[in-house]
Design a protein around this motif. Sequence first.
Motif, mmCIF file in Angstrom:
data_model
loop_
_atom_site.group_PDB
_atom_site.id
_atom_site.type_symbol
_atom_site.label_atom_id
_atom_site.label_comp_id
_atom_site.label_asym_id
_atom_site.label_seq_id
_atom_site.Cartn_x
_atom_site.Cartn_y
_atom_site.Cartn_z
ATOM 1 N N SER A 151 0.825 -1.216 0.000
ATOM 2 C CA SER A 151 0.000 0.000 0.000
ATOM 3 C C SER A 151 0.851 1.255 0.000
ATOM 4 O O SER A 151 1.835 1.352 0.725
ATOM 5 N N ASN A 152 0.427 2.216 -0.818
ATOM 6 C CA ASN A 152 0.992 3.573 -0.791
ATOM 7 C C ASN A 152 -0.151 4.457 -0.322
ATOM 8 O O ASN A 152 -1.223 4.428 -0.921
ATOM 9 N N TYR A 153 0.063 5.256 0.705
ATOM 10 C CA TYR A 153 -1.078 5.913 1.331
ATOM 11 C C TYR A 153 -1.436 7.278 0.757
ATOM 12 O O TYR A 153 -2.286 7.968 1.295
ATOM 13 N N SER A 154 -0.804 7.662 -0.350
ATOM 14 C CA SER A 154 -1.221 8.914 -0.982
ATOM 15 C C SER A 154 -2.297 8.616 -2.023
ATOM 16 O O SER A 154 -2.547 7.454 -2.357
ATOM 17 N N ALA A 155 -2.932 9.711 -2.521
ATOM 18 C CA ALA A 155 -4.039 9.544 -3.472
ATOM 19 C C ALA A 155 -3.482 9.491 -4.895
ATOM 20 O O ALA A 155 -3.582 10.448 -5.658
ATOM 21 N N LEU A 234 10.790 0.452 1.939
ATOM 22 C CA LEU A 234 10.329 -0.847 1.474
ATOM 23 C C LEU A 234 8.848 -1.072 1.725
ATOM 24 O O LEU A 234 8.171 -1.775 0.984
ATOM 25 N N ARG A 235 8.327 -0.452 2.794
ATOM 26 C CA ARG A 235 6.940 -0.734 3.165
ATOM 27 C C ARG A 235 6.455 0.340 4.127
ATOM 28 O O ARG A 235 7.235 0.909 4.894
ATOM 29 N N MET A 236 5.166 0.621 4.053
ATOM 30 C CA MET A 236 4.584 1.519 5.056
ATOM 31 C C MET A 236 3.291 0.899 5.552
ATOM 32 O O MET A 236 2.555 0.273 4.784
ATOM 33 N N ASP A 237 3.040 1.041 6.833
ATOM 34 C CA ASP A 237 1.812 0.484 7.394
ATOM 35 C C ASP A 237 1.273 1.482 8.416
ATOM 36 O O ASP A 237 2.041 2.253 8.997
ATOM 37 N N ILE A 238 -0.030 1.463 8.594
ATOM 38 C CA ILE A 238 -0.613 2.335 9.614
ATOM 39 C C ILE A 238 -1.508 1.479 10.508
ATOM 40 O O ILE A 238 -2.722 1.455 10.322
ATOM 41 N N GLN A 240 -3.416 0.845 14.052
ATOM 42 C CA GLN A 240 -4.347 1.884 14.485
ATOM 43 C C GLN A 240 -3.753 3.172 15.076
ATOM 44 O O GLN A 240 -4.180 4.254 14.727
ATOM 45 N N ASN A 241 -2.717 3.062 15.939
ATOM 46 C CA ASN A 241 -2.323 4.279 16.655
ATOM 47 C C ASN A 241 -0.977 4.870 16.267
ATOM 48 O O ASN A 241 -0.477 5.758 16.960
ATOM 49 N N TYR A 242 -0.369 4.367 15.236
ATOM 50 C CA TYR A 242 0.920 4.905 14.800
ATOM 51 C C TYR A 242 1.197 4.437 13.363
ATOM 52 O O TYR A 242 0.504 3.558 12.848
ATOM 53 N N GLY A 243 2.210 5.028 12.758
ATOM 54 C CA GLY A 243 2.631 4.572 11.441
ATOM 55 C C GLY A 243 3.969 3.858 11.562
ATOM 56 O O GLY A 243 4.746 4.156 12.471
ATOM 57 N N VAL A 244 4.214 2.913 10.667
ATOM 58 C CA VAL A 244 5.509 2.239 10.650
ATOM 59 C C VAL A 244 6.054 2.276 9.230
ATOM 60 O O VAL A 244 5.377 1.869 8.288
ATOM 61 N N VAL A 245 7.265 2.789 9.124
ATOM 62 C CA VAL A 245 7.924 2.806 7.826
ATOM 63 C C VAL A 245 9.093 1.834 7.893
ATOM 64 O O VAL A 245 9.923 1.926 8.801
ATOM 65 N N THR A 246 9.135 0.898 6.957
ATOM 66 C CA THR A 246 10.247 -0.055 6.922
ATOM 67 C C THR A 246 11.183 0.348 5.794
ATOM 68 O O THR A 246 10.755 0.480 4.647
ATOM 69 N N THR A 247 12.443 0.565 6.147
ATOM 70 C CA THR A 247 13.445 0.870 5.114
ATOM 71 C C THR A 247 14.500 -0.235 5.127
ATOM 72 O O THR A 247 14.470 -1.121 5.984
ATOM 73 N N GLU A 248 15.419 -0.143 4.203
ATOM 74 C CA GLU A 248 16.496 -1.145 4.175
ATOM 75 C C GLU A 248 17.316 -1.112 5.465
ATOM 76 O O GLU A 248 18.019 -2.057 5.772
ATOM 77 N N ASN A 249 17.210 -0.021 6.228
ATOM 78 C CA ASN A 249 17.971 0.077 7.489
ATOM 79 C C ASN A 249 17.153 -0.290 8.724
ATOM 80 O O ASN A 249 17.632 -0.140 9.836
ATOM 81 N N ILE A 254 6.146 6.273 13.515
ATOM 82 C CA ILE A 254 5.733 7.668 13.332
ATOM 83 C C ILE A 254 4.444 7.900 14.123
ATOM 84 O O ILE A 254 3.486 7.134 13.966
ATOM 85 N N PRO A 255 4.411 8.930 14.955
ATOM 86 C CA PRO A 255 3.184 9.198 15.714
ATOM 87 C C PRO A 255 2.003 9.439 14.781
ATOM 88 O O PRO A 255 2.144 10.132 13.761
ATOM 89 N N ILE A 256 0.852 8.894 15.145
ATOM 90 C CA ILE A 256 -0.316 8.976 14.264
ATOM 91 C C ILE A 256 -0.719 10.428 13.999
ATOM 92 O O ILE A 256 -1.138 10.776 12.899
ATOM 93 N N ASP A 257 -0.545 11.318 15.006
ATOM 94 C CA ASP A 257 -0.948 12.716 14.792
ATOM 95 C C ASP A 257 -0.120 13.382 13.705
ATOM 96 O O ASP A 257 -0.607 14.248 12.978
ATOM 97 N N GLU A 258 1.137 12.971 13.608
ATOM 98 C CA GLU A 258 1.982 13.552 12.549
ATOM 99 C C GLU A 258 1.485 13.100 11.176
ATOM 100 O O GLU A 258 1.517 13.850 10.206
#
Length: 368
Positions: A151-155, A234-238, A240-249, A254-258
Amino acid sequence: MEQSKMPLRLRQEVMESGNCARCGLCVGLCPYIKTMNERIAFIHDCNREDGTCYRVCPRTPTNLSDLDKQVFGKERADHGLGNYLEILYARSLNKDLAQAGQYGGVVSTLAAYMVESGESQAAVLTKRQNNSPPTPCLARNREEVLSCSGSNYSASPTLSILNAGVRSGLEKLTIVGRPCQILGLRKMQALTERSEHNMSAKKVDFLIGLFCFWSLETEIYTYLRGKTGSARLLRMDIPQNYGVVTTENGEIQIPIDELRAFIRPTCQSCFDPTSEFADVSVGSTEYDPEWSTLIIRSTRGQEIVNKVCNAGHLETKPYPEERLPLLLNAVINKKKRVLESLSNGKGYEYLELSSDYTQGIEEGGVGR
Ligand SMILES: Cc1cc2nc3c(=O)[nH]c(=O)nc-3n(C[C@H](O)[C@H](O)[C@H](O)COP(=O)(O)OP(=O)(O)OC[C@H]3O[C@@H](n4cnc5c(N)ncnc54)[C@H](O)[C@@H]3O)c2cc1C
């Protein structure tokens, strides 16, 4: 529908007022509408009276009851989830698709089956581009489908390649889209006049809709680059209460409010978080990332899911009864928030909602 300078109205009421859902369906209908960096705009005035661009836009007047009858042959009894035949959990039995997929790779497995079996000549998908906006992709084989998993979360205005694809001769297409994209396609399919402009959606014969409660502004990628530096995303997930970005590192939380600061305002006027007009809708289970929720809505959806399961590519299991009220509540609450913002004069009113429909929402949706 009033026939007055529809392209101009599209420009003023939808694009310049910040109401564009960025589905991409109007792009390529004429030489005047273009997309750049996920934005869609007229590059030249169009003074035509009539305009397919306006008629098919998911943010122009739409009669949901008529569309229910056109797509499913009946009105909805369930004002939360719309028309459906069955709700299941599902996951891919193909290792690579399951692994690359957002939640079980159901969508990619269905799309891969469509192009591999010859049911479709291509699938219109959305492809991640590291830490930049994703791009539309016409996938013609399994590898190309696999390259669009996740999933890519932009429109992303994915449908911007549809009209050109059909003009290049494609006849049978699968589409994976957000609810706004599915709505636009169904509006186009429902047009009765035969014209070159109306034909693209009629070449689409399998619509896979995603659950989508909101999408994010394109600026999210600049923000993410600030967090990840040059590491490949590599991946992004949201959850319920936060976001997680997975990179090669590794992973960054990421706080959900951000993230919420990037929600597109037009998504707050959307009544359809589960792609109610798709053949099948797919979304998370909200607790088990290896499975997805699969709503089978049409007989076409049922036929394809049966074929994919019989071919050994997908497994399903019953939807847990105790989870249904949670799903329904989430959907109904979203619809109630939209009704409330409309009654406060803050929302953008584009749907023709019957009193049955709004009452159904106020009463909690169920009624099957
Ligand atoms: C913007 C957005 C918001 C979402 N919000 C929710 C939500 O609130 N709740 C929920 O349960 N599920 C939501 N989803 C759906 C969820 O993230 C998964 O897409 C879904 O569960 C299918 O998982 P999968 O493993 O079967 O998909 P995969 O097999 O990984 O396939 C994903 C498909 O999504 C398509 N895609 C990716 N990004 C986009 C995009 N921006 N626009 C259109 N298509 C795209 C790709 O082409 C690919 O075919 C959202 C998805 C998107 C794109």
